[in-house]
Design an enzyme around this catalytic site. Structure first.
Site, PDB file in Angstrom:
ATOM      1  N   ARG A 204      -0.365  -5.402  -1.350  1.00 18.61           N
ATOM      2  CA  ARG A 204      -1.690  -4.526  -1.053  1.00 18.61           C
ATOM      3  C   ARG A 204      -1.946  -5.481  -0.888  1.00 18.61           C
ATOM      4  NH1 ARG A 204      -2.229  -4.418  -7.553  1.00 18.61           N
ATOM      5  NH2 ARG A 204      -4.511  -4.366  -6.984  1.00 18.61           N
TER       6      ARG A 204
ATOM      7  N   TYR B 225       4.555  -9.685   8.736  1.00 18.87           N
ATOM      8  CA  TYR B 225       2.787 -10.030   8.883  1.00 18.87           C
ATOM      9  C   TYR B 225       3.361 -10.462  10.870  1.00 18.87           C
ATOM     10  CZ  TYR B 225       1.378  -8.866   4.651  1.00 18.87           C
ATOM     11  OH  TYR B 225       1.273  -8.173   3.343  1.00 18.87           O
TER      12      TYR B 225
ATOM     13  N   ASP C 150      -5.628  -7.184   2.138  1.00 20.18           N
ATOM     14  CA  ASP C 150      -6.777  -7.518   1.639  1.00 20.18           C
ATOM     15  C   ASP C 150      -7.762  -6.884   2.525  1.00 20.18           C
ATOM     16  OD1 ASP C 150      -6.089  -9.180  -0.528  1.00 20.18           O
ATOM     17  OD2 ASP C 150      -6.144 -10.519   0.751  1.00 20.18           O
TER      18      ASP C 150
ATOM     19  N   ARG D 109      -3.390 -15.863   5.546  1.00 21.88           N
ATOM     20  CA  ARG D 109      -4.488 -16.077   6.416  1.00 21.88           C
ATOM     21  C   ARG D 109      -4.131 -17.695   6.257  1.00 21.88           C
ATOM     22  NH1 ARG D 109      -8.099 -12.640   3.640  1.00 21.88           N
ATOM     23  NH2 ARG D 109      -9.720 -13.693   5.016  1.00 21.88           N
TER      24      ARG D 109
END
Length: 285
Positions: free
Chosen positions: A61, A124, A63, A212
């Site tokens: 999910r 990622y 952001d 992040r």
């Protein structure tokens, strides 16, 4: 919890991509903000002429502002709907969806497949440039500009201490009832010919803001504000450090989701649902 599909339904896997700039994340929200899930479920309802909106389950999910090139979701459709629309569903979705979200593969999923719980890793990429003039205007929605020169070797040295299974509480936004124990399989930086630095981050799963925050810590090392040992010490401390900044979302892209062989899906689902704790500890949450 069983992943058996209810009688009369067919589980369908969707592979998709989206530009996250105009989305308030993946998940539907009560206030009606635009989300990837909302756009996809609405498109599925329209093109299949279902009376009720089908519900998607997703691998990760993302952001608000985060992109995806290799996102995976599944949906359970009535068998007669799949039989009627399956072969034409991909093209019909392309005609209905907005241009910033695309489904590029639709297929009946194998037994026990669950887009979320069957996944064994997610990959990622985070992209940043330290060019004095800033980011390429044509890539400004996908590359962060960091206005300090970055030392690639120092950042990779810092990454080494973060690999393996750890409690990443220092790099995650805590959520009630959720563990922050993760296995970080790969974390490395490369600099491309155009000067863009790219972090490749692979883990079995990620807690909220984890990628992040890790990138933010390593940028602080790369520009000389902290030594390479610092991110590892933050991890060991197990608490949020005010110096660890959660970098902006637009540099982050979900590139790929990995799944086991079909005959291992059921056991993987069970393992994913077990809340983890570290050896010798009482666990988290």
């Amino acid at each position: 919890m069983s992943d058996e599909v209810a009688e009369g339904l067919v589980r369908v896997r969707l592979d998709l991509a989206y530009d996250g700039r105009e989305f308030s994340g993946w998940a539907k929200q009560k206030n009606g903000q635009r989300t990837v899930q909302g756009e996809l479920e609405d498109a599925l309802r329209v093109v299949t002429r279902l009376g009720a909106t089908p519900e998607l389950t997703v691998a990760g999910r993302t952001d608000a502002g985060v992109h995806a090139r290799g996102q995976v979701a599944h949906v359970d459709l009535p068998a007669e709907v799949w039989a009627e629309h399956g072969e034409r569903l991909l093209r019909r979705l392309a005609g209905r969806l907005p241009m910033d979200v695309r489904v590029f593969r639709v297929a009946e999923a194998p037994a026990h497949f669950n887009a979320r719980f069957s996944a064994i890793w997610r990959r990622y990429a985070y992209r940043v440039t330290d060019q004095p003039g800033g980011a390429d205007p044509l890539r400004r929605g996908h590359v962060l500009w960091h206005n300090w020169p970055l030392d690639l070797d120092a950042m990779n040295a810092a990454a080494g201490a973060l690999l393996g299974e750890h409690d990443f509480a220092a790099y995650c936004k805590k959520r009630e009832g959720a563990t922050t124990i993760r296995t970080l399989r790969r974390l490395e930086w490369t600099r491309h010919d155009d000067g863009v630095l790219e972090a490749t981050v692979v883990a079995d799963a990620f807690c909220h803001n984890m990628v992040r925050s890790l990138v933010g810590a390593m940028l602080f090392v790369g520009d000389g504000h902290r030594p390479p040992e610092w991110p590892g010490k933050v991890l060991e401390a197990g608490v949020r450090d005010s110096a660890v900044h959660v970098v902006r979302p637009h540099g982050l892209t979900l590139e790929e989701v990995g799944y086991p062989a079909d005959d291992e899906l059921e056991s993987r689902n069970l393992a994913s649902r077990n809340k983890r704790s570290l050896p010798g500890g009482g666990g988290c949450c």
